[in-house]
Design a protein around this motif. Structure first.
Motif, PDB file in Angstrom:
ATOM      1  N   THR A 344      44.856  53.102  45.389  1.00 17.35           N
ATOM      2  CA  THR A 344      44.845  54.407  44.712  1.00 17.35           C
ATOM      3  C   THR A 344      44.643  54.237  43.214  1.00 17.35           C
ATOM      4  N   ASN A 345      45.309  53.220  42.640  1.00 18.19           N
ATOM      5  CA  ASN A 345      45.141  52.970  41.200  1.00 18.19           C
ATOM      6  C   ASN A 345      43.719  52.526  40.873  1.00 18.19           C
ATOM      7  N   ASN A 346      43.155  51.667  41.733  1.00 17.24           N
ATOM      8  CA  ASN A 346      41.787  51.203  41.486  1.00 17.24           C
ATOM      9  C   ASN A 346      40.770  52.335  41.621  1.00 17.24           C
ATOM     10  N   ALA A 347      41.021  53.239  42.577  1.00 18.20           N
ATOM     11  CA  ALA A 347      40.106  54.378  42.725  1.00 18.20           C
ATOM     12  C   ALA A 347      40.190  55.306  41.523  1.00 18.20           C
ATOM     13  N   ARG A 348      41.386  55.412  40.941  1.00 15.11           N
ATOM     14  CA  ARG A 348      41.565  56.284  39.782  1.00 15.11           C
ATOM     15  C   ARG A 348      41.149  55.620  38.477  1.00 15.11           C
ATOM     16  N   LYS A 349      41.036  54.294  38.498  1.00 12.88           N
ATOM     17  CA  LYS A 349      40.718  53.555  37.280  1.00 12.88           C
ATOM     18  C   LYS A 349      39.274  53.825  36.855  1.00 12.88           C
ATOM     19  N   LEU A 350      39.077  53.946  35.569  1.00 12.11           N
ATOM     20  CA  LEU A 350      37.739  54.188  35.024  1.00 12.11           C
ATOM     21  C   LEU A 350      36.964  52.887  34.928  1.00 12.11           C
ATOM     22  N   THR A 351      35.654  53.000  35.075  1.00 13.69           N
ATOM     23  CA  THR A 351      34.796  51.830  34.894  1.00 13.69           C
ATOM     24  C   THR A 351      34.631  51.530  33.407  1.00 13.69           C
ATOM     25  N   THR A 352      33.998  50.396  33.120  1.00 17.38           N
ATOM     26  CA  THR A 352      33.792  50.008  31.715  1.00 17.38           C
ATOM     27  C   THR A 352      32.936  51.037  30.987  1.00 17.38           C
ATOM     28  N   GLU A 353      31.904  51.552  31.658  1.00 21.53           N
ATOM     29  CA  GLU A 353      31.040  52.568  31.057  1.00 21.53           C
ATOM     30  C   GLU A 353      31.809  53.850  30.807  1.00 21.53           C
ATOM     31  N   GLN A 354      32.650  54.263  31.784  1.00 26.72           N
ATOM     32  CA  GLN A 354      33.441  55.489  31.621  1.00 26.72           C
ATOM     33  C   GLN A 354      34.481  55.338  30.512  1.00 26.72           C
ATOM     34  N   LYS A 355      35.069  54.148  30.399  1.00 25.59           N
ATOM     35  CA  LYS A 355      36.049  53.914  29.320  1.00 25.59           C
ATOM     36  C   LYS A 355      35.385  54.048  27.964  1.00 25.59           C
ATOM     37  N   ARG A 356      34.184  53.457  27.843  1.00 27.55           N
ATOM     38  CA  ARG A 356      33.487  53.543  26.564  1.00 27.55           C
ATOM     39  C   ARG A 356      33.115  54.989  26.225  1.00 27.55           C
ATOM     40  N   GLU A 357      32.648  55.742  27.250  1.00 28.66           N
ATOM     41  CA  GLU A 357      32.316  57.152  27.015  1.00 28.66           C
ATOM     42  C   GLU A 357      33.541  57.967  26.641  1.00 28.66           C
ATOM     43  N   LYS A 358      34.669  57.690  27.298  1.00 27.44           N
ATOM     44  CA  LYS A 358      35.902  58.413  26.965  1.00 27.44           C
ATOM     45  C   LYS A 358      36.347  58.106  25.535  1.00 27.44           C
ATOM     46  N   LYS A 359      36.244  56.833  25.134  1.00 31.28           N
ATOM     47  CA  LYS A 359      36.633  56.458  23.776  1.00 31.28           C
ATOM     48  C   LYS A 359      35.735  57.127  22.745  1.00 31.28           C
ATOM     49  N   ILE A 360      34.405  57.147  23.046  1.00 24.37           N
ATOM     50  CA  ILE A 360      33.465  57.798  22.119  1.00 24.37           C
ATOM     51  C   ILE A 360      33.733  59.294  22.064  1.00 24.37           C
ATOM     52  N   ARG A 361      34.043  59.903  23.225  1.00 26.22           N
ATOM     53  CA  ARG A 361      34.312  61.333  23.262  1.00 26.22           C
ATOM     54  C   ARG A 361      35.559  61.706  22.462  1.00 26.22           C
ATOM     55  N   LYS A 362      36.562  60.804  22.460  1.00 28.15           N
ATOM     56  CA  LYS A 362      37.783  61.066  21.693  1.00 28.15           C
ATOM     57  C   LYS A 362      37.558  60.895  20.197  1.00 28.15           C
ATOM     58  N   ILE A 363      36.692  59.932  19.861  1.00 29.87           N
ATOM     59  CA  ILE A 363      36.482  59.667  18.429  1.00 29.87           C
ATOM     60  C   ILE A 363      35.477  60.641  17.825  1.00 29.87           C
ATOM     61  N   LYS A 364      34.418  60.938  18.582  1.00 30.81           N
ATOM     62  CA  LYS A 364      33.329  61.759  18.044  1.00 30.81           C
ATOM     63  C   LYS A 364      33.797  63.187  17.811  1.00 30.81           C
ATOM     64  N   GLU A 365      33.316  63.783  16.737  1.00 32.79           N
ATOM     65  CA  GLU A 365      33.701  65.150  16.395  1.00 32.79           C
ATOM     66  C   GLU A 365      32.457  66.013  16.210  1.00 32.79           C
ATOM     67  N   ASP A 366      32.661  67.314  16.335  1.00 31.38           N
ATOM     68  CA  ASP A 366      31.569  68.268  16.170  1.00 31.38           C
ATOM     69  C   ASP A 366      31.373  68.541  14.678  1.00 31.38           C
ATOM     70  N   VAL A 367      30.180  68.230  14.172  1.00 35.32           N
ATOM     71  CA  VAL A 367      29.885  68.435  12.747  1.00 35.32           C
ATOM     72  C   VAL A 367      28.750  69.437  12.584  1.00 35.32           C
ATOM     73  N   SER A 368      28.589  70.336  13.571  1.00 32.64           N
ATOM     74  CA  SER A 368      27.507  71.324  13.471  1.00 32.64           C
ATOM     75  C   SER A 368      27.770  72.338  12.368  1.00 32.64           C
TER      76      SER A 368
END
Length: 503
Positions: A344-368
């Motif tokens: 169950t933990n492995n199924a819920r665990k994010l892949t390396t690509e998903q982790k990187r996208e999540k980190k970028i999504r948390k850091i990136k901000e809207d500057v429009s």
């Protein structure tokens, strides 16, 4: 009896009899010819007319015998070979003698062929009818092929999106208007304002043009006894004074139609202990529902959760009878639970690509709406490579853009990003990096501690730089030209003027 027998003869037998009779006739003819040839000199001289008479009589006798055997039914000679036909100059079919022969047309016998022939005949008839109709028209061109009227296929007709929503809104608005008018009339009866119901009514539509000025407005008709056209003898307007009172009508306030009728609630932020309590309550409710379903027999009770510590308490006598088998069963159940937990933990665990996208999504901000810019001035950034690495790496990790210009006594760092990114980077430049640990030489050659100053921070309309890079420039003009190329030469002017004043 003989006629009856003759009639009973079949067609094959008749044909055979005819063929035999013809053979006999031919044989007799050949005999006669041979006898005539042998007796030719005497016959020619003496008995020539007698031979012809005898021959004709014998032929007649033979024909009468054949007719008597067949039954006086005239039979056509059987054609052993197909007769040949010839076409004359007019295209008619004739035989070898020149007589016209009528060739029978083949008629279809199958129903499918009959239907096809009938359909073709109808088509030809319709084409002839169309041709007859078009020949009456003087503008008709015979070279054009006229097609019959084609019935178009009916396509699906869908309702416009939102049609029934608009109809529902109109019905609700009309119902609300009727309800409002009923409330106004009820209030008018209670307060004594008899004219309030008339004032609440909507002005009726008229066919008059907008430019036509009416003699009397509809709201004035409530307090007048008669129209303006029918005045009294003195020419005065008669007013109903009972309609004028000291009461003021306050219409019911309604929400604008474009605003949502749903109430707006502020979000509630729970503390850590409140979240734990809420989670505990939810789990308790789920457990109660599960127990109720087990009690009603809707679901089967779960298997007891066995461990080595509660083995004797749960199983009792079964554990005493065969402890080795029970212990193996318990250990297998424990391993199964552990494996299910890990899966169950492995199924819920994010892949390396998903982790990187999540980190970028948390850091990136809207500057429009605007880009936050900060400009720092450092006395010297050439000597210490570790601090130089921190300035560059942190800007890249925070996904910020900018430039670092290295110049003697004035190193400028420009970073662009969102407000949270600027807050973290400001903490790095002003607090985390200890600039005063390094000693650098000033213009006079004295050693002074290194410093970092926030020259300017504000909001720009767009980003002026790309990924952060280092630029080492020899003189002041080259540095200003670099900033001027990106249309931000004032960054350099502020930084360099402050460095000159500090020196």
């Amino acid at each position: 009896m003989e006629k009856q027998n003759n009639s009973d003869l079949s067609s094959i037998q008749i044909k055979q009899m005819m063929a035999n009779a013809q053979k006999e006739i031919e044989a007799r003819k050949r005999k006669l010819l041979k006898s005539q040839i042998s007796n030719a000199p005497s016959l020619l001289t003496r008995n020539m007319p007698l031979l012809d008479v005898e021959r004709a009589n014998k032929i007649k006798e033979l024909q009468e015998q054949i007719k008597a055997k067949i039954g006086i039914i005239p039979q056509q000679p059987v054609a052993l070979k197909p007769t040949s036909f010839i076409l004359d100059s007019e295209g008619r079919t004739i035989d070898q003698t020149g007589r016209e022969v009528s060739v029978p047309l083949l008629q279809p016998t199958l129903k499918a062929n009959l239907r096809a022939k009938k359909k073709e005949a109808n088509k030809v008839h319709s084409n002839e009818k169309k041709y007859d109709e078009t020949t009456d028209n003087k503008f008709h061109d015979d070279r054009l092929l006229i097609k019959g009227p084609i019935r178009p296929k009916r396509a699906l007709r869908f309702h416009e999106p939102g049609k029934f929503q608009i109809m529902g809104e109109r019905q609700r608005m009309s119902a609300q208007l009727e309800k409002l008018q009923a409330e106004i009339s009820q209030i008018a009866r209670k307060t004594g304002i008899s004219s309030a119901t008339k004032l609440a009514l909507i002005a009726p539509k008229t066919d008059a043009h907008l430019d036509d000025t009416p003699n009397m407005e509809w709201w004035d008709s409530v307090i007048l006894l008669q129209d303006l056209d029918t005045l009294d003898q003195e020419g005065n307007i008669s007013i109903r004074k009972s309609a004028i009172t000291n009461l003021i009508e306050h219409p019911t306030q309604m929400r604008p139609p474009n605003e949502s009728s749903r109430p707006i609630y502020l979000p509630v932020f729970l503390t850590k202990n409140e979240k734990k309590k809420l989670r505990r309550q939810n789990r308790r409710e789920q457990w109660k529902d599960q127990q109720e379903q087990i009690r009603l027999g809707l679901i089967e009770p779960p298997e007891p959760k066995l461990r080595i510590s509660n083995l004797m308490r749960v199983l009792g006598t079964e554990a005493v009878q065969d402890p080795t088998k029970i212990e193996a069963h318990v250990r297998e159940q424990m391993a199964k639970r552990q494996k299910l937990h890990e899966d169950t933990n492995n199924a819920r665990k994010l892949t390396t690509e998903q982790k990187r996208e999540k980190k970028i999504r948390k850091i990136k901000e809207d500057v429009s709406l605007g880009v936050h810019v900060s400009v720092y001035r450092i006395r010297d950034l050439h000597s210490n490579a570790s601090k130089k690495f921190k300035v560059e790496t942190n800007a890249k990790q925070l996904l910020m853009t900018g430039i670092v210009v290295l110049f003697r006594d004035c190193c400028v760092v420009v970073v662009e990003g969102g407000p949270k990114q600027q807050k973290k980077y400001r903490r790095l430049m002003m607090n985390r990096i200890k600039w005063d640990e390094d000693l650098v030489k000033d213009a006079d050659g004295k050693e002074v501690p290194n410093t970092c100053v926030l020259v300017w921070e504000g909001i720009s309309q767009r980003r002026n730089f790309g990924e952060i890079k280092f630029k080492s420039l020899p003189n002041e003009k080259a540095a200003r030209d670099l900033f001027q190329k990106h249309h931000v030469e004032h960054y350099w002017d502020l930084s360099y003027s402050g460095a000159v004043l500090e020196c």
